[in-house]
Write an enzyme that holds these catalytic residues in place. Structure first.
Site, PDB file in Angstrom:
ATOM      1  N   ASN A   9       0.867  -1.176   0.000  1.00 17.05           N
ATOM      2  CA  ASN A   9       0.000   0.000   0.000  1.00 17.05           C
ATOM      3  C   ASN A   9       0.906   1.229   0.000  1.00 17.05           C
ATOM      4  O   ASN A   9       1.503   1.549   1.021  1.00 17.05           O
ATOM      5  CB  ASN A   9      -0.888  -0.039   1.254  1.00 17.05           C
ATOM      6  N   TRP A  10       0.986   1.866  -1.144  1.00 14.59           N
ATOM      7  CA  TRP A  10       1.903   3.013  -1.269  1.00 14.59           C
ATOM      8  C   TRP A  10       1.363   4.264  -0.591  1.00 14.59           C
ATOM      9  O   TRP A  10       2.063   5.258  -0.466  1.00 14.59           O
ATOM     10  CB  TRP A  10       2.191   3.309  -2.739  1.00 14.59           C
ATOM     11  N   LYS A  11       0.095   4.247  -0.213  1.00 16.16           N
ATOM     12  CA  LYS A  11      -0.557   5.412   0.409  1.00 16.16           C
ATOM     13  C   LYS A  11      -0.338   6.653  -0.461  1.00 16.16           C
ATOM     14  O   LYS A  11      -0.323   6.539  -1.687  1.00 16.16           O
ATOM     15  CB  LYS A  11      -0.054   5.591   1.851  1.00 16.16           C
ATOM     16  N   HIS A  96      -9.332   0.944   4.988  1.00 14.82           N
ATOM     17  CA  HIS A  96      -8.060   1.164   5.689  1.00 14.82           C
ATOM     18  C   HIS A  96      -8.306   2.086   6.887  1.00 14.82           C
ATOM     19  O   HIS A  96      -9.141   2.994   6.815  1.00 14.82           O
ATOM     20  CB  HIS A  96      -7.027   1.785   4.736  1.00 14.82           C
ATOM     21  N   GLU A  98      -6.767   4.524   7.969  1.00 15.58           N
ATOM     22  CA  GLU A  98      -6.593   5.950   7.671  1.00 15.58           C
ATOM     23  C   GLU A  98      -7.850   6.518   7.008  1.00 15.58           C
ATOM     24  O   GLU A  98      -8.195   7.683   7.212  1.00 15.58           O
ATOM     25  CB  GLU A  98      -5.342   6.153   6.794  1.00 15.58           C
ATOM     26  N   GLU A 168      -4.911  -4.906  10.607  1.00 12.64           N
ATOM     27  CA  GLU A 168      -3.901  -3.871  10.813  1.00 12.64           C
ATOM     28  C   GLU A 168      -4.184  -3.145  12.133  1.00 12.64           C
ATOM     29  O   GLU A 168      -5.030  -2.236  12.177  1.00 12.64           O
ATOM     30  CB  GLU A 168      -3.933  -2.855   9.673  1.00 12.64           C
ATOM     31  N   GLY A 174       2.897   2.432  10.786  1.00 18.79           N
ATOM     32  CA  GLY A 174       3.841   3.543  10.613  1.00 18.79           C
ATOM     33  C   GLY A 174       4.549   3.952  11.891  1.00 18.79           C
ATOM     34  O   GLY A 174       5.180   5.002  11.950  1.00 18.79           O
ATOM     35  N   SER A 214       3.903  -1.938  10.343  1.00 23.84           N
ATOM     36  CA  SER A 214       5.363  -2.000  10.536  1.00 23.84           C
ATOM     37  C   SER A 214       5.945  -3.370  10.201  1.00 23.84           C
ATOM     38  O   SER A 214       6.872  -3.835  10.857  1.00 23.84           O
ATOM     39  CB  SER A 214       5.741  -1.570  11.958  1.00 23.84           C
ATOM     40  N   GLY A 235       3.133  -1.055   4.243  1.00 25.61           N
ATOM     41  CA  GLY A 235       3.139   0.377   3.943  1.00 25.61           C
ATOM     42  C   GLY A 235       4.543   0.836   3.602  1.00 25.61           C
ATOM     43  O   GLY A 235       5.032   0.648   2.485  1.00 25.61           O
ATOM     44  N   GLY A 236       5.221   1.411   4.571  1.00 28.17           N
ATOM     45  CA  GLY A 236       6.544   2.024   4.357  1.00 28.17           C
ATOM     46  C   GLY A 236       7.531   1.130   3.606  1.00 28.17           C
ATOM     47  O   GLY A 236       8.199   1.585   2.662  1.00 28.17           O
TER      48      GLY A 236
HETATM   49  P1  13P Z   1       3.321   0.478   7.646  1.00 30.23           P
HETATM   50  O1  13P Z   1       3.873  -0.792   7.060  1.00 30.23           O
HETATM   51  O2  13P Z   1       4.023   1.712   7.122  1.00 30.23           O
HETATM   52  O3  13P Z   1       3.249   0.435   9.144  1.00 30.23           O
HETATM   53  O4  13P Z   1       1.818   0.623   7.107  1.00 30.23           O
HETATM   54  C1  13P Z   1       0.967  -0.455   7.212  1.00 30.23           C
HETATM   55  C2  13P Z   1      -0.271  -0.145   6.466  1.00 30.23           C
HETATM   56  O5  13P Z   1      -1.050   0.696   6.881  1.00 30.23           O
HETATM   57  C3  13P Z   1      -0.515  -0.836   5.191  1.00 30.23           C
HETATM   58  O6  13P Z   1      -1.798  -0.611   4.738  1.00 30.23           O
END
Ligand code: 13P
Length: 251
Positions: A9-11, A96, A98, A168, A174, A214, A235-236
């Site tokens: 997920n590149w956000k 998600h 967010e 999640e 993050g 993470s 994510g990251g």
């Molecule tokens: P991180 O891997 O950056 O913690 O993000 C997880 C995430 O929200 C994937 O959708």
């Protein structure tokens, strides 16, 4: 047999050229992966057409990060499921944390989105997870159970074949704070039980349940070794092709 999936997920990261470069690197490096692991990347909407082109000829699937809760029409700024399919998506992430936290996404709205996505032929990666306050109050099982029931109990056993669940925990996203393999496994097992109650054992066993929060090359192996963890939503670490592929190699 359920699938193992590693999804990135590149956000709201990368410009279009950066995204194309990242997608090309992932496609190239994915050639060495075992066939039982499916890779998915979820870039921002603006990147989808170009990234679809960059992934051509590879086995990496394309996902959106969200979709509209309406089919089409006067909804300025929204992106419909038909648009996603025509851009080359085979998946969309939905729910998600967010989106739930910053954009008021409710379970009721998610039901509408999942319906539209499935009707358009998209597979759905549905995210669930508790926040820190809920975890500290010992309510994590209850919160996740309710999210699963509110959304997925509105669908049929046959529709579950197109749905992937991603657990999640919000406090791990993050933050560098990963859920321990035991903490993640007990929730994944709970999710599978909640699915079994409604859809039966065969459907529950076949549903892919991803961990997100993470997740990185250094902890993926331990997480993915758990019996109910079938991959990750990253994510990251998905923003670096080497790390993303290293995670997928952790099976
Ligand atoms: P991180 O891997 O950056 O913690 O993000 C997880 C995430 O929200 C994937 O959708």
């Amino acid at each position: 047999m359920r699938k193992f999936i590693v999804a990135g997920n590149w956000k709201m990261n990368t410009t279009v050229p950066q995204g194309v470069e990242l997608a090309k690197a992932v496609a190239e490096k994915s050639k060495e992966l075992p066939a039982n692991v499916e890779l998915v990347v979820a870039p921002p909407f603006t990147h989808l057409v170009c990234v679809a082109d960059a992934l051509k000829g590879s086995k990496v699937a394309l996902s959106a990060q969200n979709c509209a809760d309406k089919e089409k029409g006067a909804y300025t700024g929204e992106v419909s499921v038909d648009m996603l399919v025509s851009a080359g998506c085979s998946y969309t992430i939905l729910g998600h944390s967010e989106r739930r936290q910053y954009y008021g996404e409710t379970d009721a709205k998610l039901v509408e989105k999942v319906k539209l996505a499935l009707a358009a032929g998209l597979k759905v990666i549905l995210c669930v997870g508790e926040n820190l306050e809920e975890r500290e109050a010992g309510r994590h099982f209850a919160v996740v159970t309710e999210q699963i029931k509110n959304v997925l109990y509105q669908f049929s056993a046959a529709e579950m074949a197109s749905i992937v669940v991603a657990y999640e925990p919000v406090w791990a996203i993050g933050t560098g704070k990963t859920a321990s393999a035991e903490q993640a496994e007990e929730i994944h097992a709970c999710i599978r039980n909640v699915l079994e109650e409604k859809f039966g054992k065969a459907v529950a066993d076949d549903t892919t349940i991803l961990y997100g929060g993470s997740c990185k090359p250094s902890n993926a192996k331990e997480l993915f070794a758990q019996p109910d963890i079938d991959g990750g939503l990253i994510g990251g670490a998905a923003l670096k092709a080497d790390d993303f592929i290293a995670i997928a190699e952790s099976f």
